[in-house]
Design a protein around this motif. Structure first.
Motif, PDB file in Angstrom:
ATOM      1  N   GLY A  29       0.804  -1.217   0.000  1.00  0.00           N
ATOM      2  CA  GLY A  29       0.000   0.000   0.000  1.00  0.00           C
ATOM      3  C   GLY A  29       0.833   1.261   0.000  1.00  0.00           C
ATOM      4  N   ASP A  33       0.993   5.173  -3.316  1.00  0.00           N
ATOM      5  CA  ASP A  33       0.960   6.632  -3.330  1.00  0.00           C
ATOM      6  C   ASP A  33       2.178   7.170  -2.595  1.00  0.00           C
ATOM      7  OD1 ASP A  33       0.397   9.345  -3.000  1.00  0.00           O
ATOM      8  OD2 ASP A  33      -1.681   9.024  -2.447  1.00  0.00           O
ATOM      9  N   TRP A  41      -3.226   6.792   5.484  1.00  0.00           N
ATOM     10  CA  TRP A  41      -4.487   6.520   4.788  1.00  0.00           C
ATOM     11  C   TRP A  41      -5.534   5.993   5.776  1.00  0.00           C
ATOM     12  CZ3 TRP A  41      -7.145   1.961   4.444  1.00  0.00           C
ATOM     13  CH2 TRP A  41      -8.248   1.947   3.572  1.00  0.00           C
ATOM     14  N   ARG A 111      -8.246   9.845  -6.090  1.00  0.00           N
ATOM     15  CA  ARG A 111      -7.558   8.547  -6.094  1.00  0.00           C
ATOM     16  C   ARG A 111      -8.507   7.375  -5.876  1.00  0.00           C
ATOM     17  NH1 ARG A 111      -3.453   7.428  -1.311  1.00  0.00           N
ATOM     18  NH2 ARG A 111      -4.660   5.604  -0.833  1.00  0.00           N
ATOM     19  N   LYS A 112      -9.790   7.646  -5.932  1.00  0.00           N
ATOM     20  CA  LYS A 112     -10.825   6.633  -5.705  1.00  0.00           C
ATOM     21  C   LYS A 112     -10.686   5.443  -6.664  1.00  0.00           C
ATOM     22  CE  LYS A 112     -15.832   6.501  -5.284  1.00  0.00           C
ATOM     23  NZ  LYS A 112     -17.042   7.329  -5.376  1.00  0.00           N
ATOM     24  N   GLN A 114      -8.057   4.424  -8.306  1.00  0.00           N
ATOM     25  CA  GLN A 114      -6.818   3.714  -7.987  1.00  0.00           C
ATOM     26  C   GLN A 114      -7.023   2.797  -6.775  1.00  0.00           C
ATOM     27  OE1 GLN A 114      -3.644   6.313  -6.746  1.00  0.00           O
ATOM     28  NE2 GLN A 114      -2.057   4.822  -7.202  1.00  0.00           N
ATOM     29  N   GLU A 115      -7.713   3.286  -5.757  1.00  0.00           N
ATOM     30  CA  GLU A 115      -7.984   2.482  -4.563  1.00  0.00           C
ATOM     31  C   GLU A 115      -8.899   1.300  -4.891  1.00  0.00           C
ATOM     32  OE1 GLU A 115      -9.448   4.834  -1.323  1.00  0.00           O
ATOM     33  OE2 GLU A 115      -7.652   6.078  -1.280  1.00  0.00           O
ATOM     34  N   GLU A 116      -9.899   1.534  -5.733  1.00  0.00           N
ATOM     35  CA  GLU A 116     -10.807   0.456  -6.114  1.00  0.00           C
ATOM     36  C   GLU A 116     -10.062  -0.642  -6.878  1.00  0.00           C
ATOM     37  OE1 GLU A 116     -14.079   2.355  -8.125  1.00  0.00           O
ATOM     38  OE2 GLU A 116     -14.881   3.174  -6.251  1.00  0.00           O
TER      39      GLU A 116
END
Length: 158
Positions: A29, A33, A41, A111-112, A114-116
């Motif tokens: 993780g 980023d 986060w 960044r939604k 990217q997180e998904e």
């Protein structure tokens, strides 16, 4: 007797596996980023999920399982980056509250996707049965840890 030994072996594997996976997921993780660590986060995610939009440092520490000092240290870094505001409680100046900034909310919105993708990749090939089993098992561990923490606190007081 062999089933009890097998159960103990599996429990030891789960215990070690959770600790190892936590470290590996954090490292993975952290590569997601360069501006934010997984611990940062998580701190922001916990604040986002709070019913109170301005939780105290102590409340966030309890929810994340961190010390108050570690949360304050992370919060100060995030404040310097413009993601958080640390503000004294209007009714009690000893209490410090954490507030997400518009910059933080915008940053996470951007960044939604990217997180998904990260989560989809992490849980690839997990069907509903596996997901539910791990979910319920982790909830039981959380309950047991809370009970053990309470028992430990009572031993220290008593």
């Amino acid at each position: 007797m062999s089933t009890e030994l097998e159960m103990q072996r599996k429990q030891a594997y789960i215990f070690g596996g959770i600790l190892t996976l936590a470290n590996r997921m954090q490292l993975l993780g952290d590569k997601l980023d360069e501006k934010m660590t997984m611990k940062q986060w998580l701190l922001i995610a916990v604040i986002m999920k709070c019913e109170n939009p301005s939780p105290t440092i102590s409340e966030v520490a309890e929810m994340t399982g961190n010390s108050r000092q570690n949360v304050k240290k992370m919060a100060l870094i995030l404040e310097k980056q413009g993601f958080l505001e640390l503000a004294k409680d209007p009714r009690d100046a000893r209490i410090v509250r954490l507030r997400l900034t518009p910059k933080c909310l915008s940053y996470f919105e951007n960044r939604k996707d990217q997180e998904e993708r990260f989560m989809a990749s992490l849980f690839e090939a997990f069907d509903e049965e596996v997901t539910n089993g791990i979910y319920h098992g982790l909830n039981r561990l959380v309950e047991n840890i809370a009970r053990m923490e309470n028992d430990h606190g009572e031993e220290e007081r008593g």
